[in-house]
Design an enzyme around this catalytic site. Sequence first.
Site, mmCIF file in Angstrom:
data_model
loop_
_atom_site.group_PDB
_atom_site.id
_atom_site.type_symbol
_atom_site.label_atom_id
_atom_site.label_comp_id
_atom_site.label_asym_id
_atom_site.label_seq_id
_atom_site.Cartn_x
_atom_site.Cartn_y
_atom_site.Cartn_z
ATOM 1 N N LYS A 113 48.582 42.750 -22.456
ATOM 2 C CA LYS A 113 49.620 41.781 -22.066
ATOM 3 C C LYS A 113 50.800 41.851 -23.019
ATOM 4 O O LYS A 113 51.949 41.687 -22.617
ATOM 5 C CB LYS A 113 49.052 40.356 -22.038
ATOM 6 C CG LYS A 113 48.107 40.102 -20.873
ATOM 7 C CD LYS A 113 47.817 38.623 -20.761
ATOM 8 C CE LYS A 113 46.745 38.344 -19.743
ATOM 9 N NZ LYS A 113 46.333 36.934 -19.727
ATOM 10 N N LYS A 199 42.739 47.092 -12.102
ATOM 11 C CA LYS A 199 42.142 45.810 -11.713
ATOM 12 C C LYS A 199 43.080 45.017 -10.801
ATOM 13 O O LYS A 199 44.289 45.033 -11.010
ATOM 14 C CB LYS A 199 41.914 45.046 -13.026
ATOM 15 C CG LYS A 199 41.088 43.817 -12.945
ATOM 16 C CD LYS A 199 41.002 43.173 -14.324
ATOM 17 C CE LYS A 199 42.288 42.460 -14.679
ATOM 18 N NZ LYS A 199 42.225 41.606 -15.867
ATOM 19 N N LYS A 202 46.725 38.905 -10.940
ATOM 20 C CA LYS A 202 47.809 38.009 -10.524
ATOM 21 C C LYS A 202 49.150 38.489 -11.059
ATOM 22 O O LYS A 202 50.188 38.134 -10.536
ATOM 23 C CB LYS A 202 47.570 36.608 -11.091
ATOM 24 C CG LYS A 202 46.440 35.864 -10.448
ATOM 25 C CD LYS A 202 46.257 34.519 -11.132
ATOM 26 C CE LYS A 202 44.809 34.103 -11.050
ATOM 27 N NZ LYS A 202 44.400 33.175 -12.092
HETATM 28 P P1 TYM Z 1 41.789 34.408 -14.972
HETATM 29 O O1 TYM Z 1 42.451 33.295 -14.290
HETATM 30 O O2 TYM Z 1 42.564 35.618 -15.332
HETATM 31 O O3 TYM Z 1 40.534 34.894 -14.146
HETATM 32 C C1 TYM Z 1 39.606 33.958 -13.640
HETATM 33 C C2 TYM Z 1 38.249 34.619 -13.368
HETATM 34 O O4 TYM Z 1 38.420 35.695 -12.430
HETATM 35 C C3 TYM Z 1 37.867 36.890 -12.958
HETATM 36 N N1 TYM Z 1 38.673 38.018 -12.481
HETATM 37 C C4 TYM Z 1 38.169 39.077 -11.845
HETATM 38 N N2 TYM Z 1 36.913 39.403 -11.488
HETATM 39 C C5 TYM Z 1 36.737 40.558 -10.815
HETATM 40 N N3 TYM Z 1 37.749 41.411 -10.488
HETATM 41 C C6 TYM Z 1 39.020 41.137 -10.831
HETATM 42 N N4 TYM Z 1 39.997 41.953 -10.509
HETATM 43 C C7 TYM Z 1 39.275 39.919 -11.544
HETATM 44 N N5 TYM Z 1 40.397 39.328 -12.034
HETATM 45 C C8 TYM Z 1 40.010 38.172 -12.603
HETATM 46 C C9 TYM Z 1 37.938 36.723 -14.469
HETATM 47 O O5 TYM Z 1 37.010 37.547 -15.117
HETATM 48 C C10 TYM Z 1 37.633 35.255 -14.631
HETATM 49 O O6 TYM Z 1 36.238 35.027 -14.605
HETATM 50 N N6 TYM Z 1 40.379 33.867 -19.607
HETATM 51 C C11 TYM Z 1 39.913 33.448 -18.310
HETATM 52 C C12 TYM Z 1 40.101 31.984 -18.063
HETATM 53 C C13 TYM Z 1 39.319 31.118 -18.997
HETATM 54 C C14 TYM Z 1 37.913 30.979 -19.035
HETATM 55 C C15 TYM Z 1 37.640 30.017 -20.041
HETATM 56 C C16 TYM Z 1 36.881 31.590 -18.325
HETATM 57 C C17 TYM Z 1 39.830 30.269 -19.939
HETATM 58 N N7 TYM Z 1 38.806 29.615 -20.553
HETATM 59 C C18 TYM Z 1 36.332 29.645 -20.355
HETATM 60 C C19 TYM Z 1 35.579 31.209 -18.653
HETATM 61 C C20 TYM Z 1 35.313 30.271 -19.650
HETATM 62 C C21 TYM Z 1 40.580 34.306 -17.244
HETATM 63 O O7 TYM Z 1 40.513 35.475 -17.259
HETATM 64 O O8 TYM Z 1 41.227 33.714 -16.283
#
Ligand code: TYM
Length: 336
Positions: A113, A199, A202
């Site tokens: 990022k 991947k 968003k």
């Molecule tokens: P975020 O919003 O980027 O993603 C949310 C969840 O979606 C999963 N994910 C995916 N899984 C499979 N294929 C993909 N292409 C893909 N893109 C996203 C992510 O692995 C995630 O599970 N850092 C976290 C948010 C967070 C969080 C936490 C998660 C903040 N605090 C505490 C668990 C526990 C995140 O990636 O958000």
Amino acid sequence: MGKPRILSGVQPTGNLHLGNYLGAVRNWVELQSEYENFFCVVDLHAITVPHNPQSLAQDTQAVAALYLACGVDLRYSTIFIQSHVAAHSELAWLLNCFTPLNWLERMIQFKEKALKQGENVSVGLLDYPVLMAADILLYSADKVPVGEDQKQHLELTRDIAIRVNDKFGQPENPVLKVPDPLIQKAGARVMSLADGTKKMSKSDESELSRINLLDSPETIQKKIKKCKTDPVKGLWFDDPERPECHNLLTLYQLLSGQSRESVAAECREMGWGQFKPLLAETAIEALRPIQDKYQKIMADPGYLQSVLREGNHKANQAATATLERVREAAGFLPKT
Ligand code: TYM
């Protein structure tokens, strides 16, 4: 003994895509009756990159509503907004002071990022994983269901918890519970529709690279029609030369609810011209009930508000207990 705990969350940057759903939220729903669950909308994480203040509140509500629409059940689960529980920010500060800087500089997501943003990288982006550790550790989560991309952040969370326990706890009386990641094999890494080696994300500029849970049937059809494929006839899993083929078959498998074997048999002889409409139809049908439920929830803002009020109350209770434990272990003067 109560049920083991789960905590997880999604950032409110736009609405959810199929990666978020298949990698995370769908698994939360499947597991929820076996656990006591806390699902948060991580709005504080969403501001670690430049964000739009005009849409943050709306996106936060939309993600909370999508949790419900995807089947999060309030009998087993608590839904809340991260920034409504001040303990997240406070524990993040305490953990900051116990986390070596070089642990954060190693994080792959930070490096990726930061590269994209050039000189405008915020301290918050570097600190993102510590806030995530605070999210998890506040609830003494046993398991954290996430997609594959979060594995390194989970390892860091474990390392931070172990370090705090070593510094301030006793072996028989640890300060923090050390959590385990829960990463399901299928769906853990949903790839972009425009490039099967990247991947689904968003932050990809191209809307055509992802299917959002709220996309209309026409949009889904268009995106699948335009998605990248290859000139080979016959479709099969696991061919490193054909990443798009593997990804699209996996999407079909998960969205249709079939086994991998039956998808492999059904699609072995198929060409793309036959497969793409089949996948589009399957995606539309799989998302329809979620979209219908979402519209109903959004039509009744009072209901969502009451869900979040109740969620914030429960989350605050659980989080405050852990925060007090850490404050005490670290030697702070108790509040009077
Ligand atoms: P975020 O919003 O980027 O993603 C949310 C969840 O979606 C999963 N994910 C995916 N899984 C499979 N294929 C993909 N292409 C893909 N893109 C996203 C992510 O692995 C995630 O599970 N850092 C976290 C948010 C967070 C969080 C936490 C998660 C903040 N605090 C505490 C668990 C526990 C995140 O990636 O958000």
